[in-house]
Design an enzyme around this catalytic site. Structure first.
Site, PDB file in Angstrom:
ATOM      1  N   GLU A 115     -18.659 -30.135  25.333  1.00 42.95           N
ATOM      2  CA  GLU A 115     -18.551 -29.802  26.766  1.00 42.95           C
ATOM      3  C   GLU A 115     -17.442 -30.690  27.309  1.00 42.95           C
ATOM      4  O   GLU A 115     -17.642 -31.891  27.499  1.00 42.95           O
ATOM      5  CB  GLU A 115     -19.864 -30.138  27.495  1.00 42.95           C
ATOM      6  CG  GLU A 115     -21.061 -29.338  27.056  1.00 42.95           C
ATOM      7  CD  GLU A 115     -21.099 -27.960  27.675  1.00 42.95           C
ATOM      8  OE1 GLU A 115     -20.229 -27.640  28.521  1.00 42.95           O
ATOM      9  OE2 GLU A 115     -21.981 -27.181  27.300  1.00 42.95           O
TER      10      GLU A 115
ATOM     11  N   LYS B 176     -25.707 -42.099  23.003  1.00 42.19           N
ATOM     12  CA  LYS B 176     -24.771 -43.134  23.456  1.00 42.19           C
ATOM     13  C   LYS B 176     -24.258 -42.754  24.840  1.00 42.19           C
ATOM     14  O   LYS B 176     -23.488 -41.810  24.985  1.00 42.19           O
ATOM     15  CB  LYS B 176     -23.577 -43.271  22.505  1.00 42.19           C
ATOM     16  CG  LYS B 176     -22.775 -44.550  22.818  1.00 42.19           C
ATOM     17  CD  LYS B 176     -21.380 -44.567  22.267  1.00 42.19           C
ATOM     18  CE  LYS B 176     -20.388 -43.910  23.173  1.00 42.19           C
ATOM     19  NZ  LYS B 176     -20.263 -44.523  24.512  1.00 42.19           N
TER      20      LYS B 176
ATOM     21  N   GLU C  82      -6.427 -32.552  34.492  1.00 41.60           N
ATOM     22  CA  GLU C  82      -7.695 -32.847  35.158  1.00 41.60           C
ATOM     23  C   GLU C  82      -7.542 -34.159  35.942  1.00 41.60           C
ATOM     24  O   GLU C  82      -7.187 -35.188  35.378  1.00 41.60           O
ATOM     25  CB  GLU C  82      -8.790 -33.002  34.093  1.00 41.60           C
ATOM     26  CG  GLU C  82     -10.161 -33.117  34.687  1.00 41.60           C
ATOM     27  CD  GLU C  82     -11.257 -33.260  33.630  1.00 41.60           C
ATOM     28  OE1 GLU C  82     -11.024 -33.964  32.636  1.00 41.60           O
ATOM     29  OE2 GLU C  82     -12.330 -32.666  33.818  1.00 41.60           O
TER      30      GLU C  82
HETATM   31  P1  NAD Z   1     -14.622 -39.777  27.846  1.00 38.80           P
HETATM   32  O1  NAD Z   1     -14.250 -38.661  26.956  1.00 38.80           O
HETATM   33  O2  NAD Z   1     -13.674 -40.878  28.029  1.00 38.80           O
HETATM   34  O3  NAD Z   1     -15.987 -40.447  27.362  1.00 38.80           O
HETATM   35  C1  NAD Z   1     -17.154 -39.668  27.204  1.00 38.80           C
HETATM   36  C2  NAD Z   1     -18.068 -40.353  26.217  1.00 38.80           C
HETATM   37  O4  NAD Z   1     -17.463 -40.291  24.933  1.00 38.80           O
HETATM   38  C3  NAD Z   1     -18.299 -41.829  26.500  1.00 38.80           C
HETATM   39  O5  NAD Z   1     -19.621 -42.145  26.164  1.00 38.80           O
HETATM   40  C4  NAD Z   1     -17.315 -42.496  25.548  1.00 38.80           C
HETATM   41  O6  NAD Z   1     -17.669 -43.817  25.214  1.00 38.80           O
HETATM   42  C5  NAD Z   1     -17.405 -41.571  24.351  1.00 38.80           C
HETATM   43  N1  NAD Z   1     -16.274 -41.567  23.446  1.00 38.80           N
HETATM   44  C6  NAD Z   1     -14.959 -41.661  23.744  1.00 38.80           C
HETATM   45  N2  NAD Z   1     -14.218 -41.605  22.609  1.00 38.80           N
HETATM   46  C7  NAD Z   1     -15.089 -41.446  21.575  1.00 38.80           C
HETATM   47  C8  NAD Z   1     -14.954 -41.350  20.151  1.00 38.80           C
HETATM   48  N3  NAD Z   1     -13.763 -41.385  19.570  1.00 38.80           N
HETATM   49  N4  NAD Z   1     -16.055 -41.218  19.408  1.00 38.80           N
HETATM   50  C9  NAD Z   1     -17.274 -41.168  19.991  1.00 38.80           C
HETATM   51  N5  NAD Z   1     -17.468 -41.298  21.322  1.00 38.80           N
HETATM   52  C10 NAD Z   1     -16.391 -41.423  22.110  1.00 38.80           C
HETATM   53  O7  NAD Z   1     -15.041 -39.099  29.247  1.00 38.80           O
HETATM   54  P2  NAD Z   1     -15.449 -39.833  30.596  1.00 38.80           P
HETATM   55  O8  NAD Z   1     -14.224 -40.429  31.165  1.00 38.80           O
HETATM   56  O9  NAD Z   1     -16.650 -40.688  30.364  1.00 38.80           O
HETATM   57  O10 NAD Z   1     -15.957 -38.597  31.475  1.00 38.80           O
HETATM   58  C11 NAD Z   1     -15.121 -37.768  32.169  1.00 38.80           C
HETATM   59  C12 NAD Z   1     -14.782 -36.542  31.350  1.00 38.80           C
HETATM   60  O11 NAD Z   1     -15.977 -35.865  30.978  1.00 38.80           O
HETATM   61  C13 NAD Z   1     -13.971 -35.535  32.112  1.00 38.80           C
HETATM   62  O12 NAD Z   1     -12.959 -35.036  31.284  1.00 38.80           O
HETATM   63  C14 NAD Z   1     -14.974 -34.444  32.441  1.00 38.80           C
HETATM   64  O13 NAD Z   1     -14.414 -33.173  32.648  1.00 38.80           O
HETATM   65  C15 NAD Z   1     -15.830 -34.478  31.248  1.00 38.80           C
HETATM   66  N6  NAD Z   1     -17.133 -33.860  31.544  1.00 38.80           N
HETATM   67  C16 NAD Z   1     -17.398 -32.614  31.057  1.00 38.80           C
HETATM   68  C17 NAD Z   1     -18.598 -31.993  31.371  1.00 38.80           C
HETATM   69  C18 NAD Z   1     -18.932 -30.612  30.862  1.00 38.80           C
HETATM   70  O14 NAD Z   1     -20.104 -30.223  30.919  1.00 38.80           O
HETATM   71  N7  NAD Z   1     -17.974 -29.850  30.363  1.00 38.80           N
HETATM   72  C19 NAD Z   1     -19.534 -32.649  32.175  1.00 38.80           C
HETATM   73  C20 NAD Z   1     -19.225 -33.927  32.655  1.00 38.80           C
HETATM   74  C21 NAD Z   1     -18.014 -34.518  32.323  1.00 38.80           C
END
Ligand code: NAD
Length: 501
Positions: free
Chosen positions: A275, A200, A405
Site C-alpha cells: 500500500e 514494525k 507526493e
Molecule cells: P516510509 O516508506 O518511509 O516508511 C514506512 C515504514 O517502512 C516505516 O515503518 C519504515 O521504517 C519502514 N521502512 C522503510 N524502509 C524500509 C526497508 N528498506 N525495509 C523495511 N522497512 C522499511 O513511509 P512514511 O514516511 O512512514 O509514510 C508516508 C508514506 O506512506 C507516504 O508515501 C504515504 O503515501 C504512504 N502511505 C500509504 C498508505 C496506503 O494505504 N497506500 C497509507 C498510509 C501511508
C-alpha cells in the site's frame, strides 16, 4: 485570517504517561524486551520536545521476535484454535481497545501531532469498527469442492477440495501517519486467518503499537502471536522483511521503500502486498454543487494536515466553476487555526517531524520559484513542525508539486476545458491510489468512473474508508487490497486435497 490556537492542550491521562514508561524497544512472547541498538528519539511535533528515547532492535532481536512468532504458529496455540474461538478472542480484543479509546487517542495525538478529534474518532474508535469486521472473517474462511475428471486408472473415482490454511509468520510494516489504525489493518487479518505477526511501526511513531500489543495480550491473544519490534527501515525493517521464516509481508508506506521491500522479499520468494503513495486527483465538473465541493475538498485535502495517502492533492475544475471554487477554498483555508493536536480548538496541526516539514516546504518553495500563485492560511506557531495550509494555482503539470507526493496541507488547483482533459491530467501520474469526482449528474459520473486509473473513486466525497470496501492502489501506488470480504486471502495458502475412492 485564523490565528494560532490559544486555548491550550488537554491534560494527558496518567495511563498515557505510564504506558510509555514500559516501552523498551521490542515486545516478544508477551513481554517488553530491551533493545540495544542506537537510540531513536520520539518527538512531540507540536513543540519539537522529546517524548522518550527508545533503542533500536538489531537483526538478532528481530530474529528472536520472528522465531517466537514461528514457534507460536507451529505449536498451534493460535493457528489451530477453532475459528469461533479466534473470532471470540478478537472481538474481545476490539472490546478492550474500545475501553481504552481516550488513552490511545491521546497517545497518538501526542506522538503523531494529529487532532485529538481525529485520533478519537478515526484512529481509535474507527479501528474498533475495523477490528470487529476482521474478527468476523475468522469464521468465514471457506475452500471449494470440485468434480474432477481424472481418468487414470480407468474407472477410478476422485473427490477434490481446497483448504485455506494460514500462511505462517507475517511481517507487518506501518508508516507514521495512522500508526494505530494501519497497525490494526495488518494485525487483524493476520490473526483472523490464524497467522502470527511481527509488526514494525514507524520509528517516528511507535507508541500506540506497543500499547496495542499489551491490549491484545489482555484480551487473550496468546504470547508470541503478536510481537512488535521498533527501529528504522534500514536496520530492523530490512532484517524483518529478509527473514526466511517470514511468509508474507504487508507493507504500507512510501513507493520508494515499497520497491526496496519487494526486491528484498524476492530473495526468499516471500509474498508481499504494498500500500504505497498517492498523488490523488479530484475532478470537479461544471455541474457540481459548490456547497458540497468546497468543504469536501478542504476535508479531503487537509484532513490530518494532508498526511493521508489518499488525500486530495490535485484539483482539476471545469473552467465555469474555477473562480468560485478558488475563492471558496481560499476562504476556507484562511480561517483555519493552527495548533497542537492535543488542543481541541486547533484545526490544522503540526506535521510529524522536522524532516518532513522541510520536505513539504521545499515543494512549496519550488512551486513558488516556478511562478505558481500561492494562497496560504494562518501563520504558523513559532515552535513545532507546522506548515500552514496552501492552495497552489497555475503550477505547471511537470512541477514536482503536481507530480510528486507532498504529503502535507497543500492542494493544487488547475482549470480545465473539459472532463476529458481532467481525466487525461489525472491519469498522467505514476500513482493510482484514489480519486474523487464531483458532479450532480449520475450519468456523467458513471461514464467517467471507469476512465479513472485509481484503486478507489469517490463520487461527491473524498477519503472515507470502510472495512467492507476494498482499498489499495494501481500503478506505483502498489498492489493487493486491504478490507472487504476477501481481505484474508493474502494471509492464507490454498491446499488442494484429492481423494481417490
Ligand atoms: P516510509 O516508506 O518511509 O516508511 C514506512 C515504514 O517502512 C516505516 O515503518 C519504515 O521504517 C519502514 N521502512 C522503510 N524502509 C524500509 C526497508 N528498506 N525495509 C523495511 N522497512 C522499511 O513511509 P512514511 O514516511 O512512514 O509514510 C508516508 C508514506 O506512506 C507516504 O508515501 C504515504 O503515501 C504512504 N502511505 C500509504 C498508505 C496506503 O494505504 N497506500 C497509507 C498510509 C501511508
Amino acid at each position: 485570517m485564523g490565528a494560532a490556537s490559544s486555548t491550550g492542550r488537554i491534560e494527558l491521562l496518567e495511563d498515557v504517561r505510564t504506558s510509555i514508561g514500559r516501552i523498551r524497544g521490542a515486545f516478544i512472547d508477551g513481554q517488553h524486551v530491551a533493545a540495544s541498538g542506537p537510540p531513536l528519539a520520539v518527538y512531540d511535533p507540536s513543540n519539537g520536545g522529546e517524548i522518550l528515547s527508545i533503542r533500536e532492535c538489531d537483526a538478532a532481536l528481530v530474529d528472536r521476535a520472528v522465531q517466537s512468532a514461528e514457534r507460536a504458529f507451529r505449536d498451534g496455540r493460535w493457528s489451530k484454535l477453532r475459528p469461533a474461538d479466534r473470532e471470540r478472542i478478537l472481538l474481545r480484543f476490539a472490546d478492550v481497545v474500545e475501553s481504552h479509546i481516550e488513552e490511545l487517542a491521546q497517545l497518538e495525538s501526542w506522538n503523531q501531532g494529529k487532532s485529538i478529534h481525529i485520533a478519537r474518532a478515526v484512529d481509535a474508535a474507527g479501528s474498533v469498527e475495523f477490528m470487529r469486521y476482521y474478527a468476523g472473517l475468522a469464521t468465514k474462511i471457506t475452500g471449494q469442492t470440485f468434480d474432477v475428471s481424472i481418468a487414470v486408472p480407468p474407472g477410478a473415482r476422485y473427490t477434490a477440495f481446497t483448504r485455506l490454511e494460514p500462511i505462517g509468520v507475517v511481517a507487518g510494516i506501518t508508516p507514521w501517519n495512522f500508526p494505530l489504525a494501519i497497525g490494526v489493518w495488518k494485525i487483524m487479518p493476520a490473526l483472523a486467518a490464524g497467522c502470527s505477526i511481527v509488526l514494525k511501526p514507524s520509528e517516528i511513531t511507535p507508541l500506540t503499537t506497543f500499547r496495542l500489543a499489551e491490549l491484545a495480550l489482555e484480551a487473550g491473544v496468546p504470547p508470541g502471536v503478536f510481537n512488535v519490534i521498533n527501529g528504522t527501515g534500514a536496520i530492523a525493517g530490512s532484517a524483518l522483511v529478509s527473514h526466511p521464516l517470514v511468509r508474507k509481508i504487508s507493507f504500507t508506506g512510501s513507493t520508494l521503500a515499497g520497491k526496496t521491500i519487494a526486491k528484498l522479499a524476492a530473495e526468499n520468494v516471500t509474498r508481499v502486498s504494498l500500500e504505497l503513495g498517492g498523488k490523488n486527483p479530484a475532478i470537479v465538473l461544471a455541474d457540481a454543487d459548490l456547497n458540497k465541493v468546497a468543504p469536501g475538498l478542504l476535508m479531503g485535502g487537509l484532513f490530518n494536515s494532508g498526511q493521508v495517502c489518499a488525500a486530495v492533492s490535485r484539483i482539476y475544475v471545469e473552467r465555469p466553476l474555477f473562480n468560485e471554487l478558488r475563492d471558496a477554498l481560499a476562504a476556507g483555508i484562511k480561517t483555519m487555526s493552527l495548533g497542537p493536536g492535543l488542543d481541541p480548538t486547533a484545526q490544522i496541526n503540526p506535521l510529524v517531524s522536522a524532516q518532513h516539514k522541510a520536505k513539504v516546504e521545499r515543494h512549496i518553495e519550488a512551486a513558488t520559484a516556478a511562478g505558481a500563485q500561492i494562497l496560504l492560511g494562518a501563520p504558523s506557531p513559532s515552535e513545532g513542525f507546522y506548515v500552514a495550509p496552501h492552495l497552489v494555482i497555475g503550477a505547471d503539470p511537470q512541477n514536482p508539486i503536481q507530480s510528486e507526493e507532498v504529503f502535507g496541507p497543500v492542494m493544487s488547483l488547475t482549470p480545465v476545458d473539459s472532463a476529458h482533459e481532467a481525466i487525461a491530467l489525472s491519469n498522467a501520474s505514476r500513482y493510482g491510489l484514489a480519486a474523487s469526482l464531483w458532479t450532480e449528474s449520475l450519468t456523467r459520473g458513471l461514464q467517467i468512473v471507469p476512465e479513472i486509473q485509481a484503486g478507489t473513486v469517490w463520487v461527491n466525497s473524498h477519503v472515507p474508508l470502510d472495512p467492507a470496501m476494498p482499498f489499495g492502489g494501481v500503478k506505483q501506488s502498489g498492489y493487493g487490497r486491504e478490507f472487504g470480504d476477501k481481505a484474508l486471502e493474502p494471509y492464507l495458502e490454498t491446499k488442494s486435497v484429492c481423494i481417490a475412492h
